[in-house]
Design an enzyme around this catalytic site. Structure first.
Site, PDB file in Angstrom:
ATOM      1  N   CYS A   1      32.577  90.009  17.661  1.00 20.20           N
ATOM      2  CA  CYS A   1      32.673  91.281  16.941  1.00 20.20           C
ATOM      3  C   CYS A   1      33.161  91.116  15.508  1.00 20.20           C
ATOM      4  CB  CYS A   1      33.598  92.242  17.692  1.00 20.20           C
ATOM      5  SG  CYS A   1      35.330  91.814  17.570  1.00 20.20           S
TER       6      CYS A   1
ATOM      7  N   LYS B   1      37.964  56.459  51.719  1.00 21.09           N
ATOM      8  CA  LYS B   1      37.862  55.398  50.712  1.00 21.09           C
ATOM      9  C   LYS B   1      38.731  55.835  49.543  1.00 21.09           C
ATOM     10  CE  LYS B   1      34.564  52.333  48.538  1.00 21.09           C
ATOM     11  NZ  LYS B   1      34.891  52.395  47.119  1.00 21.09           N
TER      12      LYS B   1
ATOM     13  N   CYS C   1      35.402  95.228  20.682  1.00 24.19           N
ATOM     14  CA  CYS C   1      34.694  93.948  20.839  1.00 24.19           C
ATOM     15  C   CYS C   1      33.834  93.983  22.114  1.00 24.19           C
ATOM     16  CB  CYS C   1      35.718  92.821  20.914  1.00 24.19           C
ATOM     17  SG  CYS C   1      34.978  91.220  21.210  1.00 24.19           S
TER      18      CYS C   1
HETATM   19  S1  IVH Z   1      37.662  47.753  53.239  1.00 27.07           S
HETATM   20  C1  IVH Z   1      35.337  43.841  53.056  1.00 27.07           C
HETATM   21  N1  IVH Z   1      38.723  50.150  53.335  1.00 27.07           N
HETATM   22  O1  IVH Z   1      36.714  49.859  48.231  1.00 27.07           O
HETATM   23  C2  IVH Z   1      35.844  45.199  53.074  1.00 27.07           C
HETATM   24  N2  IVH Z   1      38.091  49.270  51.222  1.00 27.07           N
HETATM   25  O2  IVH Z   1      34.008  48.761  47.702  1.00 27.07           O
HETATM   26  C3  IVH Z   1      37.008  45.380  52.218  1.00 27.07           C
HETATM   27  N3  IVH Z   1      38.616  50.747  49.348  1.00 27.07           N
HETATM   28  O3  IVH Z   1      37.610  46.692  47.110  1.00 27.07           O
HETATM   29  C4  IVH Z   1      37.322  46.752  51.860  1.00 27.07           C
HETATM   30  N4  IVH Z   1      39.515  52.367  50.541  1.00 27.07           N
HETATM   31  O4  IVH Z   1      39.280  48.591  46.805  1.00 27.07           O
HETATM   32  C5  IVH Z   1      38.199  49.187  52.553  1.00 27.07           C
HETATM   33  N5  IVH Z   1      39.715  52.238  53.551  1.00 27.07           N
HETATM   34  C6  IVH Z   1      39.197  51.269  52.790  1.00 27.07           C
HETATM   35  C7  IVH Z   1      39.127  51.398  51.396  1.00 27.07           C
HETATM   36  C8  IVH Z   1      38.561  50.373  50.645  1.00 27.07           C
HETATM   37  C9  IVH Z   1      39.206  51.928  49.316  1.00 27.07           C
HETATM   38  C10 IVH Z   1      38.100  50.019  48.174  1.00 27.07           C
HETATM   39  C11 IVH Z   1      38.654  48.627  48.044  1.00 27.07           C
HETATM   40  C12 IVH Z   1      37.478  47.717  48.042  1.00 27.07           C
HETATM   41  C13 IVH Z   1      36.376  48.627  47.668  1.00 27.07           C
HETATM   42  C14 IVH Z   1      35.095  48.101  48.258  1.00 27.07           C
END
Ligand code: IVH
Length: 679
Positions: A413, A119, A434
């Site tokens: 010190c 993520k 010190c």
């Molecule tokens: S999928 C409906 N994949 O996380 C699903 N999101 O909390 C759409 N994000 O708005 C998101 N890495 O900005 C997806 N590998 C990933 C991601 C990702 C970051 C962020 C994205 C999204 C948010 C959702």
């Protein structure tokens, strides 16, 4: 291309150049694998710019020349999403992940294959391609309506302005815009150099860059786009998410290299732990794992809740940043006397541990970030590094908060605190007067990579120093069991263990010993280089600055520091004291000598009381010449205790332990006989 080329020739050449530039752009920004130099790329780009300047009618919106940024906007236009941009449901534990998987299986039946993705911690954008050409880029906004940031996104090199190969009449590509860690560091360095406020983190920097009304500013920011899926599309792109990602890569997008297809909840969990362990090795920031059902038909059956799909879940990694309040700013004195400002914080959990201190590095940093007592600050803890204060939430500053300044005298010190030319650090000039520096020196001396004396933690060293039991590291070798057991939290067993560890440390190596001395600028590598080059401590101590400089990687600063250290009578005393206490190491000569010519090899001696015919050093030298070892305290491992006039408690101890005692004549006899045996 000549100035007056015919329009059709110009059009042809422009088309060719665009194709070439797109190809090389993709190799550079998406595949990280360029085929031509930057200069060659620039030459192609300039040629195309020349043609387009002469034939404006040939300029197309997807031309590589159109990435440089457009005229500044007054405001962003609204962009309504054809398909809403949803968020993800979170799972916070293994149990919740298994619940998620159970719900999925209940609806689709059987074991489920998931695609796991990092993520990414950036900004979500939607890219709309019509007939393969980028026509609109939008932020997520509230999920229904975002902002039209097309001019800015066009400047991102990893966003194709035109899709490679065959593409549907309409496809929306979704993904995350990030700034990589290394790019972020460079960006902030540059901002500091220009007197601008640094960004708090890569995410903020990416957000700030994307929401620039002047896209020429965005163009200068090192933004990268990673795709993780699609929005509206005029035709199906595959039957699984994995296939969709492959199509996206084929069109020229970056798909994250750590995307992995796994089986069931356990596969997801293993992936999560892999990410947790490898988080620091990734070149961009992540804040979790995303698990997505791979089968698109199954996704269809699972559908959505009001805000998120039922076929995906985000599993957060522990946050590495948190806000808290600065309760105080302390000046902490290290072993070299460097005085470091440290923020005492209201305890807060960061990256899975509770943090109550964070470094502010030095006065310049405090000023640059303008951190004050009472401020609400963002702290960050990455991997094993010391937590640091990143930025101040200025809006939350109490009205009476005053700028902080370095104290002019050492808080430990009372000696003067000075700032040497060219140095970022302030230093207490107290030296080993010190207690803080003394404590630091001792802690360094006993540390694992130095003398490796286990059991001498911070609290114990503090007690030893505060009670005057240890003034220099030499005193460690004179510590007695009776004294140790009177210390707080020191039982008989730990006292014995500690004494054993101290005793064992007497046998060391020259590089370790040099490193343990804590000479400014001399780390382990330099210590090893010096030992190898000179072969003996005496040779290093006698070397002048210019001789030291002949050692590989030793420059004038290190050489001076080494020479200055050994010139100090105080340091010479400490070294002599350590040797007298039995600290020793194999000399370069002993290394090469054969074991057979060393009749006392493996034998340990302890000297106590005064001998008539030998000074301590003489006796020691004679024993060592025959391969024996001299240590400072008696243990069961001691072979002989040589007893002179007025012996100390060592004699009694030897008797108790049944160690052989030698008077001076016995000692002489032993030396004579073994010397004869060896020759
Ligand atoms: S999928 C409906 N994949 O996380 C699903 N999101 O909390 C759409 N994000 O708005 C998101 N890495 O900005 C997806 N590998 C990933 C991601 C990702 C970051 C962020 C994205 C999204 C948010 C959702």
């Amino acid at each position: 291309m000549s100035e007056n080329a015919r329009p059709d020739e110009a059009a042809q050449r422009a088309g060719k150049l665009r194709e070439l530039l797109r190809y090389h752009n993709h190799r550079y920004y998406v595949l990280d694998d360029p085929e031509i130099s930057d200069a060659e790329y620039d030459a192609l780009l300039r040629e195309l710019q020349g043609i387009e300047a002469e034939h404006p009618e040939l300029v197309t919106p997807d031309s590589p020349t159109q990435r440089v940024g457009a005229a500044p906007l007054d405001a962003f236009a609204e962009a309504r999403h054809e398909q809403p941009m949803l968020s993800l449901a979170n799972v916070f534990s293994e149990e919740e992940l298994r619940d998620f998987d159970r719900r999925v299986r209940e609806r689709v039946g059987g074991e489920v294959a998931y695609v796991c993705e990092p993520k990414l911690d950036g900004l979500s954008v939607n890219l709309r391609y019509e007939n393969g050409v980028l026509v609109q880029a939008a932020t997520r906004g509230d999920g229904q309506v975002g902002e039209d940031i097309t001019v800015n996104v066009r400047t991102i090199r990893s966003v194709p302005l035109r899709l490679r190969g065959e593409s549907p009449s309409l496809v929306e590509v979704r993904g995350e815009v990030v700034i990589r860690k290394a790019d972020f560091e460079r960006l902030n360095e540059h901002r500091l150099a220009e007197g601008e406020r640094p960004f708090a983190n890569p995410r903020n920097a990416a957000a700030g860059s994307l929401r620039q009304l002047d896209s020429s500013v965005t163009a200068k920011r090192p933004l990268t786009f990673f795709t993780f899926g699609t929005g509206a599309c005029s035709e199906p792109l595959g039957v699984t998410h994995s296939e969709v990602l492959e199509r996206l890569a084929g069109w020229g997008f970056r798909v994250n290299e750590h995307v992995q297809r796994v089986a069931g909840a356990q596969g997801c969990l293993d992936y999560y732990h892999w990410l947790l362990d490898n988080r620091d090795t990734l070149s961009y920031e992540i804040d979790g794992a995303v698990y997505k059902v791979d089968d698109l038909d199954a996704r269809e059956r699972l559908g959505f809740t009001a805000r998120a799909p039922r076929w995906a879940a985000a599993h957060k990694l522990p946050a590495r940043e948190a806000t808290t309040v600065v309760a105080d700013i302390l000046a902490s004195v290290g072993r070299t006397g460097a005085v470091t400002p440290v923020a005492a914080l209201e305890p807060v959990e960061v990256g899975g541990v509770v943090v109550s201190r964070a470094t502010l590095h030095n006065l310049d940093e405090v000023r640059r970030k303008d951190v004050r007592v009472g401020d609400t600050v963002m702290v960050r803890r990455a991997g094993d590094v010391i937590p640091e204060v990143i930025s101040v939430v200025v809006d939350k500053r109490p009205a009476d908060a005053e700028p902080w300044d370095m104290p002019t005298s050492c808080p430990v010190c009372g000696s003067e605190v000075v700032r040497l030319d060219e140095e970022a650090a302030h230093r207490c000039i107290g030296g080993l007067y010190c207690p803080a520096q003394r404590m630091g020196a001792i802690r360094h001396f006993v540390s694992r990579r130095a003398m490796d004396i286990d059991g001498l933690g911070e609290k114990l060293v503090a007690q030893l120093v505060e009670q005057g039991l240890v003034r220099t590291v030499v005193d460690l070798y004179g510590l007695e069991r009776e004294t140790l057991v009177t210390l707080e939290r020191m039982g008989e067993k730990s006292a014995d263990n500690l004494l054993r560890a101290i005793d064992a440390s007497r046998e060391t190596t020259l590089p370790r010993f040099l490193y343990a001395l804590g000479i400014s600028q001399v780390g382990e590598v330099t210590a090893r280089a010096l030992a190898e080059h000179f072969g003996s401590l005496e040779a290093i101590m006698d070397a002048r600055s210019d001789a030291l400089e002949t050692v590989p990687d030793v420059g004038p600063v290190v050489a001076q520091s080494v020479a200055r250290f050994f010139a100090q009578p105080h340091n010479q005393e400490v070294i002599a004291g350590l040797r007298a206490a039995g600290v020793h190491w194999p000399s370069a000569a002993a290394d090469t000598a054969s074991e057979l010519s060393q009749p006392l090899a493996g034998r340990t001696f302890v000297l106590t009381g005064a001998l008539e015919g030998y000074s301590r050093d003489d006796a020691k030298a004679q024993i060592e010449a025959l391969g024996g070892k001299v240590t400072g305290s008696v243990s069961k491992k001691t072979d002989y205790v040589v007893v002179g006039a007025d012996p100390g408690s060592k004699r009694d101890k030897a008797e108790r332990l049944g160690v052989t005692l030698l008077d001076e004549s016995g000692f002489e006899r032993l030396l004579r006989e073994t010397a004869n045996a060896g020759s």
